[in-house]
Design a protein around this motif. Structure first.
Motif, PDB file in Angstrom:
ATOM      1  N   CYS A  41      46.109  40.926  37.386  1.00  0.00           N
ATOM      2  CA  CYS A  41      44.935  41.525  36.659  1.00  0.00           C
ATOM      3  C   CYS A  41      43.691  41.080  37.372  1.00  0.00           C
ATOM      4  CB  CYS A  41      44.861  41.293  35.303  1.00  0.00           C
ATOM      5  SG  CYS A  41      46.235  41.796  34.357  1.00  0.00           S
ATOM      6  N   ASN A  42      43.361  39.728  37.813  1.00  0.00           N
ATOM      7  CA  ASN A  42      42.292  39.438  38.565  1.00  0.00           C
ATOM      8  C   ASN A  42      42.183  40.317  39.949  1.00  0.00           C
ATOM      9  OD1 ASN A  42      41.229  37.736  36.640  1.00  0.00           O
ATOM     10  ND2 ASN A  42      42.284  36.059  37.495  1.00  0.00           N
ATOM     11  N   LEU A  43      43.461  40.475  40.600  1.00  0.00           N
ATOM     12  CA  LEU A  43      43.409  41.053  41.659  1.00  0.00           C
ATOM     13  C   LEU A  43      43.008  42.474  41.555  1.00  0.00           C
ATOM     14  CD1 LEU A  43      44.024  40.943  44.748  1.00  0.00           C
ATOM     15  CD2 LEU A  43      46.401  41.509  44.221  1.00  0.00           C
ATOM     16  N   ALA A  44      43.510  43.130  40.579  1.00  0.00           N
ATOM     17  CA  ALA A  44      43.146  44.736  40.264  1.00  0.00           C
ATOM     18  C   ALA A  44      41.702  44.683  39.894  1.00  0.00           C
ATOM     19  CB  ALA A  44      43.900  44.933  39.247  1.00  0.00           C
ATOM     20  N   PHE A  45      40.981  43.861  39.280  1.00  0.00           N
ATOM     21  CA  PHE A  45      39.655  43.738  39.014  1.00  0.00           C
ATOM     22  C   PHE A  45      38.816  43.719  40.271  1.00  0.00           C
ATOM     23  CE2 PHE A  45      40.240  42.059  34.449  1.00  0.00           C
ATOM     24  CZ  PHE A  45      40.432  43.595  33.755  1.00  0.00           C
ATOM     25  N   VAL A  46      39.270  43.000  41.153  1.00  0.00           N
ATOM     26  CA  VAL A  46      38.514  42.613  42.233  1.00  0.00           C
ATOM     27  C   VAL A  46      38.526  43.876  43.054  1.00  0.00           C
ATOM     28  CG1 VAL A  46      38.203  41.348  44.477  1.00  0.00           C
ATOM     29  CG2 VAL A  46      38.485  40.158  42.085  1.00  0.00           C
ATOM     30  N   ALA A  47      39.806  44.431  43.216  1.00  0.00           N
ATOM     31  CA  ALA A  47      40.016  45.385  43.915  1.00  0.00           C
ATOM     32  C   ALA A  47      39.242  46.839  43.560  1.00  0.00           C
ATOM     33  CB  ALA A  47      41.399  45.837  44.074  1.00  0.00           C
ATOM     34  N   PHE A  48      39.168  46.980  42.249  1.00  0.00           N
ATOM     35  CA  PHE A  48      38.379  47.926  41.656  1.00  0.00           C
ATOM     36  C   PHE A  48      36.811  47.995  42.080  1.00  0.00           C
ATOM     37  CE2 PHE A  48      41.930  49.219  38.873  1.00  0.00           C
ATOM     38  CZ  PHE A  48      42.233  50.691  39.372  1.00  0.00           C
ATOM     39  N   SER A  49      36.545  46.562  41.869  1.00  0.00           N
ATOM     40  CA  SER A  49      35.125  46.275  42.005  1.00  0.00           C
ATOM     41  C   SER A  49      34.587  46.518  43.270  1.00  0.00           C
ATOM     42  CB  SER A  49      34.805  44.595  41.607  1.00  0.00           C
ATOM     43  OG  SER A  49      33.753  44.247  42.093  1.00  0.00           O
ATOM     44  N   HIS A  52      34.149  50.315  44.006  1.00  0.00           N
ATOM     45  CA  HIS A  52      33.074  50.936  43.384  1.00  0.00           C
ATOM     46  C   HIS A  52      31.937  50.368  43.787  1.00  0.00           C
ATOM     47  CE1 HIS A  52      35.532  53.442  40.892  1.00  0.00           C
ATOM     48  NE2 HIS A  52      35.939  52.462  40.469  1.00  0.00           N
ATOM     49  N   GLY A  53      31.960  49.108  44.509  1.00  0.00           N
ATOM     50  CA  GLY A  53      30.638  48.672  45.289  1.00  0.00           C
ATOM     51  C   GLY A  53      29.891  47.783  44.160  1.00  0.00           C
ATOM     52  N   ASN A  54      30.403  47.155  43.144  1.00  0.00           N
ATOM     53  CA  ASN A  54      29.773  46.323  42.437  1.00  0.00           C
ATOM     54  C   ASN A  54      30.340  45.044  42.047  1.00  0.00           C
ATOM     55  OD1 ASN A  54      31.534  47.224  40.501  1.00  0.00           O
ATOM     56  ND2 ASN A  54      30.356  48.474  39.135  1.00  0.00           N
ATOM     57  N   LEU A  55      29.759  44.134  41.207  1.00  0.00           N
ATOM     58  CA  LEU A  55      30.217  42.998  40.931  1.00  0.00           C
ATOM     59  C   LEU A  55      30.985  42.723  39.616  1.00  0.00           C
ATOM     60  CD1 LEU A  55      27.590  40.667  42.678  1.00  0.00           C
ATOM     61  CD2 LEU A  55      29.726  41.188  43.591  1.00  0.00           C
ATOM     62  N   ASP A  56      31.201  43.801  38.801  1.00  0.00           N
ATOM     63  CA  ASP A  56      31.535  43.723  37.383  1.00  0.00           C
ATOM     64  C   ASP A  56      32.887  43.267  37.553  1.00  0.00           C
ATOM     65  OD1 ASP A  56      29.029  44.604  36.637  1.00  0.00           O
ATOM     66  OD2 ASP A  56      29.685  46.663  36.094  1.00  0.00           O
ATOM     67  N   GLY A  57      33.766  43.769  38.065  1.00  0.00           N
ATOM     68  CA  GLY A  57      34.912  43.161  38.175  1.00  0.00           C
ATOM     69  C   GLY A  57      35.313  41.877  38.708  1.00  0.00           C
ATOM     70  N   ILE A  60      34.432  39.773  35.581  1.00  0.00           N
ATOM     71  CA  ILE A  60      35.482  39.648  34.738  1.00  0.00           C
ATOM     72  C   ILE A  60      36.649  38.770  35.178  1.00  0.00           C
ATOM     73  CG2 ILE A  60      37.290  41.304  33.606  1.00  0.00           C
ATOM     74  CD1 ILE A  60      35.183  43.560  33.593  1.00  0.00           C
ATOM     75  N   ALA A  61      36.877  38.774  36.334  1.00  0.00           N
ATOM     76  CA  ALA A  61      37.933  37.994  37.086  1.00  0.00           C
ATOM     77  C   ALA A  61      37.565  36.575  37.000  1.00  0.00           C
ATOM     78  CB  ALA A  61      38.139  38.561  38.578  1.00  0.00           C
ATOM     79  N   PHE A  62      36.277  36.158  37.051  1.00  0.00           N
ATOM     80  CA  PHE A  62      36.066  34.846  36.745  1.00  0.00           C
ATOM     81  C   PHE A  62      36.260  34.457  35.515  1.00  0.00           C
ATOM     82  CE2 PHE A  62      32.705  31.806  35.487  1.00  0.00           C
ATOM     83  CZ  PHE A  62      33.056  30.697  36.475  1.00  0.00           C
ATOM     84  N   PHE A  63      35.865  35.131  34.300  1.00  0.00           N
ATOM     85  CA  PHE A  63      36.119  34.834  32.891  1.00  0.00           C
ATOM     86  C   PHE A  63      37.484  35.000  32.666  1.00  0.00           C
ATOM     87  CE2 PHE A  63      31.399  36.187  32.384  1.00  0.00           C
ATOM     88  CZ  PHE A  63      30.796  35.271  32.176  1.00  0.00           C
ATOM     89  N   THR A  64      38.369  35.751  33.205  1.00  0.00           N
ATOM     90  CA  THR A  64      39.688  35.586  32.973  1.00  0.00           C
ATOM     91  C   THR A  64      40.155  34.316  33.428  1.00  0.00           C
ATOM     92  OG1 THR A  64      39.704  37.758  33.265  1.00  0.00           O
ATOM     93  CG2 THR A  64      41.805  36.737  33.350  1.00  0.00           C
TER      94      THR A  64
END
Length: 99
Positions: A41-49, A52-57, A60-64
């Protein structure tokens, strides 16, 4: 490298982790598979981030990862408690914790 490849890898890792949770009976292996699913899930969050060019994913990966670390501490404490009383780390024996 295309970010879609990271999503394919995340899906593969999540599937391997889900299969491990459903098939295995050892509590340590089940917790390792849960960690594998969380990392997917963290890998998917970072890939989507990244797509899209932002740091939100990444945030979220850090909090996960923080939640996963707390889950490991509590889970291993429960496994050690079960192992001390039952001398086994089987998931099937976890329901026998009633005194």
């Amino acid at each position: 490298m295309n970010p879609v490849n990271y999503l394919y890898l995340a899906a593969l890792l999540f599937t391997i982790g889900a299969a491990g949770v459903l098939i295995r009976r050892n509590a340590i292996v089940v917790f390792m598979c849960i960690e594998l699913m969380l990392n997917a899930c963290n890998l998917a969050f970072v890939a989507f981030s990244r797509m899209h060019g932002n740091l939100d994913g990444q945030i979220i990966a850090f909090f996960t990862m923080v939640v996963a670390a707390a889950e490991v501490v509590v889970g291993l404490a429960i496994i050690v408690s079960i192992f001390r009383t039952r001398h086994t780390a089987s998931v099937d024996d976890a329901s026998l914790m009633k005194l």
